[in-house]
Scaffold this active site. Structure first.
Site, mmCIF file in Angstrom:
data_model
loop_
_atom_site.group_PDB
_atom_site.id
_atom_site.type_symbol
_atom_site.label_atom_id
_atom_site.label_comp_id
_atom_site.label_asym_id
_atom_site.label_seq_id
_atom_site.Cartn_x
_atom_site.Cartn_y
_atom_site.Cartn_z
ATOM 1 N N HIS A 136 0.821 -1.214 0.000
ATOM 2 C CA HIS A 136 0.000 0.000 0.000
ATOM 3 C C HIS A 136 0.858 1.268 0.000
ATOM 4 C CE1 HIS A 136 -2.732 3.025 1.893
ATOM 5 N NE2 HIS A 136 -3.647 2.411 1.160
ATOM 6 N N SER A 175 -7.479 6.144 -0.413
ATOM 7 C CA SER A 175 -6.030 5.966 -0.255
ATOM 8 C C SER A 175 -5.280 6.429 -1.491
ATOM 9 C CB SER A 175 -5.692 4.488 -0.048
ATOM 10 O OG SER A 175 -5.804 4.125 1.289
#
Lengths: 416, 95
Positions: free
Chosen positions: A150, A325
């Site tokens: 991520h 995100s």
């Protein structure tokens, strides 16, 4: 009478989840019975445009209001109507969409601006980060490398060079200086206290921008410790870009620290400038509007950390993922560009500039904030330039808006 | 929404041996309170400087005692946080 059985579930969901008014317009794919003639644009009120007519199947891509869609279902020749799902907004689409290359042309690439990625770490061996990472610090006990994927994805949206893709997947601020605070473990989770420690470390490194594509569940009022700490960092001159969350489309779904009072809270939009269903909505539990602004965050292709499989891997070096995100690092990169173009801007000034130069998507402020950010317009405002009409059209996303698998037929068959 | 301290106390009283992780906001310099926190049997994980706060860990019974200190402003649970990506496709649903 309208015949709802002719509405594909993806269209029903679209209309129900967004509670669209009858006058709201959507792009749809209309399938009719073989041998019948399609309903031409303007033949029906609210059926405004035919984008493509397909040859392999008796169908067309059209823009229609909700009322017109219901009216179409009453016609015998109509078999099915789908929502024309948008597909892949690659980094090479989302970055031009918000206008970053026009700012680069002015010589502003975020060079020298320090940006901290408070996340799962960064893969320092990815070619897009070669020579780009100034410091890495681990708060999880796992070591600073990104064993989730991520953080690397997020970091490359902020400032990846695109070296592994011949420049195709270049981040918003490709010459900024990256700092990595690893506060989330390989499973993508962590604790509030570690996140707070990571932010403090970043502030101690004199970073100018912090990206936080993380959060906790549940509505909040901005008085929790993490939110207050983020607000304090803003007041100390650090721009805090924080994801709104992926708990939409329900109201009051922005968690901590997205609910913090002064930070820049970022929602996710698509390449076709609709706000993603998953993007968390305001208001906060004390009634404030959130998010503040939207950036692209749907199907963004960016760096893939070695040995990880987050999102939908495209190849060994890149993967596709969606979420606030992914929208937030577009904002953080933008802040880096503005800080290079106009050193000395305060975090609040940057927030004000971003929020007053958006493209209004004509949605509720608790869905879109003030709209989808436009970097070039923000840059012009930051440096005091008089806005001028764009010399060239806004870059068209590739594939074009409304380019689901159905629309791809047009490319194969030369539709219309 | 953060739990009220009264709710936290009830939770701790119910299971005083449970290990808890907390964020404690204090009235002044948090470093000045490290020894006092440790005297309650709690471990100080972080002392913050941007805000007057400490991250602590220990038994719920110790947290109960700590909550009575006059220099405590608030106590909240050290909540889990996570990344915010979705799956890669355009039909991605919330995780």
């Amino acid at each position: 009478m309208p015949n709802p059985s002719k509405l594909h579930p993806n269209l029903v969901e679209r209309m129900q989840v967004r509670a669209l008014a009858d006058a709201a317009s959507l792009r749809v794919i209309v399938l009719r019975r073989a041998g019948t003639v399609g309903v031409a644009a303007n033949a029906l009120e609210g059926l405004t445009e035919t984008h493509y007519t397909y040859r392999l199947i008796p169908a067309s891509a059209q823009s229609a209001t909700v009322a017109a869609i219901h009216a179409l279902t009453e016609r015998d020749e109509i078999e099915m109507i789908w929502y024309d799902e948008p597909v892949h907004a690659l980094l090479d689409v989302s970055v031009p969409l918000i206008g970053a290359p026009r700012v680069w042309e002015g010589g502003f690439t975020g060079k020298g601006i320090k940006v901290a990625i408070v996340d799962t770490g960064i893969d320092p061996n990815h070619p897009d980060f070669t020579g780009r990472i100034a410091q890495m610090k681990d708060f999880t006990g796992e070591g600073p490398a990104d064993n989730h994927g991520h953080g690397s994805h997020v970091a490359s949206i902020v400032g990846g060079t695109g070296a592994g893709s011949a420049g195709k997947y270049q981040g918003v601020a490709p010459e900024c200086v990256l700092y990595a605070a690893k506060v989330l473990r390989g499973d993508g989770s962590g604790s509030t206290s570690d996140v707070m420690a990571g932010i403090e470390w970043a502030v101690q490194q004199n970073v100018q921008v912090v990206n936080m594509s993380l959060g906790s569940d549940g509505a909040c009022d901005g008085t929790d410790a993490l939110s207050v700490l983020c607000d304090t960092a803003m007041s100390r001159g650090v721009v805090m870009c924080i994801a709104a969350g992926n708990a939409g489309p329900g109201a009051s779904t922005v968690g901590s620290p997205g609910c913090a009072k002064t930070v820049i809270t970022v929602g996710a939009s698509s390449d076709t400038d609709s706000v993603a269903n998953f993007s968390s909505r305001g208001p906060t539990s004390d009634g404030r509007v959130k998010p503040d602004v939207c950036f692209p965050g749907v199907s963004i292709v960016a760096a893939r950390a070695a040995g990880t499989a987050m999102g939908s891997p495209v190849d060994a070096l890149y993967t596709s993922a969606s979420g606030t995100s992914m929208a937030t690092p577009h904002a953080a990169g933008t802040c880096a560009l503005l800080l290079q173009a106009k050193p000395g801007l305060s975090p609040q000034q940057i927030k004000d500039i971003l929020m007053t130069t958006t493209k209004d998507l004509e949605l509720d402020p608790n869905i879109q904030g003030t709209g989808r950010a436009q970097i070039f317009e923000a840059y012009q405002k930051a440096v005091g330039e008089t806005p001028t009409p764009s010399p060239t059209p806004v870059p068209t996303p590739t594939p074009t808006p409304g380019s689901g698998c159905w629309t791809m037929l047009k490319n194969v068959l030369g539709g219309r | 929404m953060a739990m009220q301290i009264s709710d936290l106390k009830s939770k701790w009283q119910h299971d005083p041996d449970a290990t808890v992780r907390l964020i404690v906001r204090v009235t002044d310099n948090p470093s000045a309170h490290v020894a006092q926190v440790e005297a309650h049997g709690l471990v100080v994980r972080y002392t913050y400087s941007l805000i007057s706060a400490l991250a602590v860990q220990g038994a719920a019974a110790a947290a109960l005692a700590l909550a009575n200190e006059p220099w405590i402003i608030s106590i909240e649970e050290d909540k889990p946080v996570r990344t915010m990506p979705m799956a890669g496709g355009t039909n991605a649903k919330p995780i």
